[in-house]
Design an enzyme around this catalytic site. Structure first.
Site, PDB file in Angstrom:
ATOM      1  CE1 TYR A  58      -3.567  -2.737   0.743  1.00 55.69           C
ATOM      2  CE2 TYR A  58      -4.575  -0.639   0.172  1.00 55.69           C
ATOM      3  CZ  TYR A  58      -4.662  -2.005   0.315  1.00 55.69           C
ATOM      4  OH  TYR A  58      -5.830  -2.636   0.017  1.00 55.69           O
TER       5      TYR A  58
ATOM      6  CG  HIS B  12      -7.008   1.999   2.368  1.00 55.31           C
ATOM      7  ND1 HIS B  12      -6.126   2.593   1.497  1.00 55.31           N
ATOM      8  CD2 HIS B  12      -6.270   1.521   3.399  1.00 55.31           C
ATOM      9  CE1 HIS B  12      -4.898   2.490   1.983  1.00 55.31           C
ATOM     10  NE2 HIS B  12      -4.957   1.838   3.134  1.00 55.31           N
TER      11      HIS B  12
END
Lengths: 246, 642
Positions: free
Chosen positions: A30, A45
Site C-alpha cells: 500500500y 482501502h
C-alpha cells in the site's frame, strides 16, 4: 501479464521472518502504491470490495526454524510474489518499488534486488495448483446466539461453493460481464494454518494442492487476483504446480 | 471528357492510351501536357486530324534528316491550314505521311529479286506488286543476273564469273539450279564495287562485266521508276484517291507500316492497300470504330480461339459518348507504356487515376529506367518517381488507386514472346487504403523515404569501422518495406544492432516512425472490408502513429538521460537478444533490474509507466515500443539520410 517476483537483498543475514507477516507486507504494498498513485491507494482501502490483487507469503532462499520462536531465519535473500488483475495496481506498486527500493519489514532492512515479470500460463483449466499463500474462506455462523465469523475448511461443501461465488464476483469486477458458472475444484492435499492477521484477529486458512477445471475466465480471475477471501491481505495466491520458478 | 481537355477516365486501358497520345505529341512536337491541353482547347480538329496523324506515322517511319524536314514542312502547313478537318487529313496523308515512307516503300519493292516472289501459288502477280512495269524490271534484272552467274570462263586462264562475284561480295553461294541467290544487299555491294571501278573487278570476264553493268542499269531504272510513282502519289495533283487508277493499285502503294503491339489491326494489316489504310485511319479519327477485339487489346481473348466467350469483341460505343476520340487513344496504348530494355521485363506502365500525376511519374520513370540495374529495382524506381512527384506537386492523390502494369510476363514471371495468340498479363501493385492514408502525411513519408544501413555490402574488404562510408553499406529502403506491406521492425532491429556494432548511433526519426507505423499496423482489426473500422481507421491512423511516435520519443529521451546511471550499454546485448527471441519477460526483467540502479526517480517513473502501457499490456506490438527504448539506451542518433 501482471505477476511479479520481487527479490530482496537483506542488509543482515540471517534475517528474521515472523510467521504472521502478511499485514506488514500488505503495508509495504500500500505504501509503494500510494507513493506513485495516492488516489489508487485510497481506493483500495474500503472493505468488502474485491481489491483484485494478492501476494504470496514472504519466502527465503534458505530458512531454518528455532524451536518455540514465532519466526524463521532466512538466508540468501528473500522474495515474494505479487499478482493482480488490474494493470494500474501493478504499475503503481512496481513503480513505487523502483522509486524507493529500500524496504523495511518487521525491523529488518532489505533492498529490492530484482523485479521480474512472470509469463502467464496459456491454459488453466485442468491444471494442478499449489498455494503460495493459504486460501481463506469464511462464513457467518451463529455461535452463542450471535452470528460470528466462521473459517471454513475444505471438508465442508460450502468452502467450494463460496470460492466459486467469490470467483464470479471477481470475474464481474474484472470483465464487467455476466460471470459463468463452470468451476470445479478437487483438493489433493490440505494443511491448515492459523494466522494473526491483525493484532488479536486470527484467520484459519488452508495451504492446498488442488486441481481446478472450468471456465478459463473464472480460473484466470483466481490466478490473477487470488482464490477465496482476503486476497489483499495476503491470502489465496496460487501457482501452477510443476512450472519452473521464474 | 467532352473533348474539351484530356482527362483520365478510370479505365486503365483507355487511360494508357490517353497517356500514350500525350507521350506521342510530346515526343514529336515537344508539347507537354499543358501545351497539348491548350492546343486542344484552341483547335482540337487541327490536333486530331492534322498534328496527330502526322505524329503517329512519323513515329512509325524511320528517323532521318529527310523525314525531319518533311515533318517541319508539314507542321507549317498545318499551322496555316484553314479548312475542313477531312481535307486537312487528306492533305497530311497524301502529301506528307506518304512521303515519310518513300525510302522504306521503295526498298521493300527493290528487295524482290525474283519474279517468282511476286507471284502467288496460282502464278498470278500478287496485289502488292501488281504493276506491269515494275514486274518487267524485276524480271529483266533477274534474267541478267542469271546470265552473268552462269557464264563459264577460260578453263586455264580465267575463273567462272560466278566464282569471281562470289569472291567479290564474300558470299558462299550465288547461284543454285540456274537461279541467282543474290539478295538486294548483295547486289548493292556489287553496285558499290562497280561504281568504284576498283582493281578486283579486273578479275571479271569482260562479258561478265558488261552484263552485270546492264543489270545494274536496270536496277537503277527500277529505282527511278518507283521513285517517280511514289512522288506522283504524294503530289497533290495525283490525289484522286477515288479514281479507278488508284483503286486498282491501292495495294501496290500500301504504306509499309508495322506494329508488334497492334500487329494485325486495321491499317497495320498486310492485306490493306493505301486507300483502305487511309479510310481505316480516318474511321479511327471519326470515331466510327465501335468494337475492339484482340487486334487492339491484348487483354481480350482471341475471337477464333474462344468463340464461346461473349466479350471477345468489346463494344466501346457507350464509352465513346464520354470519350469522344476513344479509338485515337486506343491506338496509342503502346506509346503510353515504357519499354524496359532489361532482361525479361518488357513493357511497363505506372497507372494512377490522375493524368498529370501518371504522366509526371511515367516521365521520370522512363528517364530513371535507363540506368536500371536489376529487374527488382523497377518497383523501387517507380516508388521513387511516385514519392518524388508527390513531394513536388503536393498532390493529394489517392495512393491506393495506383498500379504498375507490366506486360509480357507469365504466371512464373517469365517473359512471354508477344505472338498474336499470346494472352498478355497485367500485374497490379496497389497499396491498401490504410497504407495510402499513412504515406500521404508529409512528415511520415519523409521519415520513411530513408535508406537504412543494415549491413556491410562487401565484408571481404575488412574495412576498419571508422573508414566505412555510406556507399559501403547494404541498405534497406523503409518506404519500400512499408509499401510492400512487410513489417519494418526487423529492418530497424537489424539497423540498430548493425550501427551499434560499428560504433554509430541508429537513425532516430526514421527508426521511430517506422516502429510507430508498425505498431499501428499491428493493431488488431475486425474482419471484413466494409466494416466501420475499414473506413474510419485510415482517418485516425496518422494521428495515432504520431501519438505512438511521441510516446516513443519521450521514453527514448528519458532512458537516454539515465543510460549512464543504469549502465545502459552493458545491457544492450541482452535486450537485443530478448527482442530477437520475442521474449517479452526477458526484455522487461532486464530493464526493470537495471532501472533499480537509477537515481533519477522521475525518469524511472516515466519509463515504468511506458513499460506497463506499451510493453507489458500490449500483446500485438510490444516489440516496436521496446525497440524504441533500446535505441534510446544506445544513445539515440541522427535523424536520418534520404
Amino acid at each position: 501479464m501482471v505477476r511479479f517476483l520481487i527479490r530482496l537483498q537483506p542488509e543482515n543475514e540471517p534475517f528474521k521472518v515472523p510467521f504472521n507477516h502478511q499485514h506488514k507486507l500488505q503495508g509495504l504494498i500500500y505504501r509503494r502504491i500510494g507513493r506513485v498513485n495516492p488516489e489508487l491507494s485510497l481506493s483500495l482501502h474500503p472493505p468488502k470490495v474485491p481489491k483484485l490483487f494478492t501476494f504470496s507469503l514472504f519466502m527465503a532462499e534458505k530458512r531454518r526454524f528455532e524451536r518455540g520462536k514465532p519466526y524463521f531465519l532466512g538466508e540468501g535473500g528473500g522474495f515474494f510474489y505479487f499478482s493482480t488483475a488490474v494493470p494500474g495496481i501493478a504499475e503503481a506498486f512496481i513503480g513505487g518499488l523502483l522509486q524507493k527500493p529500500e524496504v523495511e519489514l518487521w525491523n529488518e532492512k532489505f533492498v529490492v534486488k530484482e523485479v521480474k515479470s512472470l509469463a502467464e500460463p496459456k491454459k488453466l483449466s485442468g491444471k494442478k495448483f499449489v498455494t503460495l499463500s493459504p486460501i481463506a474462506v469464511t462464513t457467518k455462523r451463529v455461535q452463542f446466539g450471535k452470528p460470528r465469523s466462521y473459517d471454513l475448511s475444505p471438508s465442508e461443501p460450502e468452502f467450494y461453493e463460496l470460492i466459486r461465488e467469490n470467483l464470479r464476483e471477481k470475474y464481474l469486477a474484472i470483465y464487467a460481464e455476466r460471470p459463468p458458472e463452470e468451476f470445479e475444484m478437487k483438493v489433493l492435499n490440505a494443511k491448515p494454518k492459523r494466522f494473526e492477521v491483525k493484532p488479536g484477529i486470527f484467520q484459519v486458512a488452508w495451504h492446498l494442492v488442488f486441481r481446478a477445471k472450468g471456465d478459463e475466465g473464472l480460473l484466470k480471475a483466481g490466478y490473477l487476483a487470488g482464490f477465496g477471501e482476503k486476497n489483499s491481505i495476503g491470502f489465496g495466491m496460487v501457482k501452477i504446480d510443476g512450472r519452473r520458478r521464474a | 471528357m467532352g473533348g474539351e481537355e484530356l482527362r483520365f477516365t478510370g479505365n486503365w486501358f483507355v487511360d494508357a492510351g490517353i497517356l500514350g497520345f500525350l507521350n506521342l505529341m510530346e515526343e514529336v512536337y515537344g508539347w507537354d501536357l499543358e501545351e497539348l491541353q491548350k492546343r486542344i482547347n484552341e483547335n482540337r480538329e487541327k490536333v486530331y486530324y492534322g498534328y496527330f496523324p502526322l505524329a503517329y506515322f512519323y513515329n512509325l517511319a524511320p528517323r532521318s534528316q529527310e523525314n525531319k524536314r518533311i515533318l517541319s514542312q508539314a507542321i507549317k502547313e498545318i499551322e496555316t491550314f484553314d479548312g475542313d478537318k477531312h481535307e486537312l487529313l487528306e492533305l497530311i496523308w497524301w502529301k506528307y505521311i506518304a512521303q515519310l515512307f518513300t525510302n522504306v516503300w521503295i526498298r521493300k519493292k527493290l528487295e524482290m529479286m525474283h519474279e517468282k516472289d511476286l507471284k502467288n501459288k496460282s502464278g498470278k502477280i500478287k496485289d502488292p506488286y501488281n504493276d506491269n512495269r515494275y514486274v518487267e524490271f524485276v524480271k529483266k534484272r533477274e534474267e541478267l543476273l542469271n546470265v552473268v552467274l552462269k557464264m563459264e570462263g577460260n578453263p586455264i586462264k580465267e575463273k567462272k564469273c560466278a566464282d569471281s562475284i562470289k569472291k567479290l561480295i564474300g558470299k558462299r553461294e550465288v547461284i543454285k539450279d540456274g537461279n541467282h541467290r543474290l539478295t538486294l544487299k548483295d547486289f548493292e555491294e556489287l553496285i558499290k564495287l562497280f561504281s568504284e571501278s576498283s582493281s578486283p573487278l579486273n578479275e571479271l570476264l569482260e562479258e561478265c562485266k558488261v552484263k552485270t553493268e546492264e543489270a545494274i542499269e536496270i536496277h537503277k531504272k527500277l529505282e527511278e521508276y518507283l521513285m517517280k510513282k511514289w512522288k506522283e502519289l504524294s503530289s497533290n495533283s495525283f490525289v484522286e484517291y477515288g479514281s479507278e487508277k488508284l483503286k486498282n493499285s491501292s495495294k501496290f502503294y500500301r504504306l509499309p507500316i508495322d506494329s508488334s503491339f497492334y500487329h494485325n489491326y486495321q491499317f497495320f494489316n498486310q492485306s490493306k492497300g493505301i486507300i483502305e489504310q487511309f479510310r481505316a485511319f480516318r474511321d479511327v479519327l471519326d470515331g466510327k470504330i465501335h468494337h475492339i477485339s484482340r487486334d487492339v487489346s491484348k487483354f481480350l481473348p482471341s475471337d477464333n480461339e474462344f468463340p464461346n466467350v461473349s466479350y471477345t469483341k468489346f463494344n466501346i460505343k457507350p464509352l465513346q459518348k464520354v470519350v469522344e476520340y476513344l479509338p485515337v487513344y486506343l491506338i496509342c496504348v503502346d506509346k503510353g507504356m515504357i519499354d524496359v530494355n532489361y532482361s525479361d521485363i518488357g513493357k511497363i506502365l505506372f497507372y494512377g487515376s490522375d493524368l498529370k500525376f501518371a504522366y509526371t511519374v511515367n516521365r521520370k520513370l522512363k528517364e530513371w529506367l535507363k540506368t536500371l540495374q536489376d529487374k527488382n529495382s523497377i518497383f523501387r524506381l517507380t516508388w521513387r518517381a511516385v514519392i518524388d512527384t508527390i513531394v513536388e506537386t503536393k498532390s493529394s492523390y489517392y495512393l491506393e488507386n495506383m498500379y504498375i502494369i507490366q506486360l509480357n510476363r507469365n504466371e512464373k514471371g517469365q517473359i512471354i514472346i508477344p505472338t498474336q495468340q499470346t494472352f498478355v498479363k497485367v500485374e497490379y501493385l496497389g497499396i491498401p487504403k490504410l497504407h495510402a492514408s499513412i504515406i500521404l502525411d508529409d512528415q511520415i513519408r519523409e521519415a520513411l523515404n530513408t535508406q537504412m544501413p543494415i549491413d556491410i555490402l562487401d565484408k571481404s574488404k575488412n574495412k576498419p569501422k571508422d573508414k566505412l562510408k555510406w556507399s559501403d553499406f547494404k541498405k534497406a529502403w523503409l518506404l519500400e518495406v512499408f509499401i510492400s506491406q512487410r513489417p519494418m521492425f526487423p529492418v530497424v532491429l537489424r539497423h540498430s544492432n548493425f550501427y551499434l556494432r560499428i560504433g554509430k548511433k541508429p537513425l532516430l526519426t526514421s527508426s521511430l516512425y517506422a516502429l510507430a507505423i508498425d505498431a499501428e499496423l499491428r493493431k488488431p482489426m475486425g474482419a471484413g472490408i466494409f466494416t466501420w473500422e475499414f473506413f474510419e481507421r485510415p482517418k485516425s491512423a496518422v494521428s495515432e502513429i504520431k501519438e505512438f511516435y511521441n510516446d516513443m520519443q519521450m521514453a527514448l529521451n528519458v532512458i537516454k538521460r539515465i543510460s549512464g546511471q543504469i549502465r545502459g550499454k552493458d545491457i544492450l546485448p541482452q535486450l537485443f537478444s530478448a527482442l530477437r527471441r520475442h521474449n517479452r519477460n526477458a526484455f522487461v526483467n532486464t530493464l526493470l533490474k537495471a532501472l533499480l540502479k537509477a537515481n533519477d526517480k522521475q525518469a524511472v517513473a516515466l519509463i515504468n509507466s511506458y513499460l506497463f502501457k506499451h510493453v507489458l499490456n500490449n500483446d500485438s506490438s510490444w516489440e516496436d515500443f521496446a525497440l524504441a527504448l533500446v535505441i534510446g539506451l544506445a544513445g539515440g542518433g541522427s535523424s536520418g539520410e534520404s
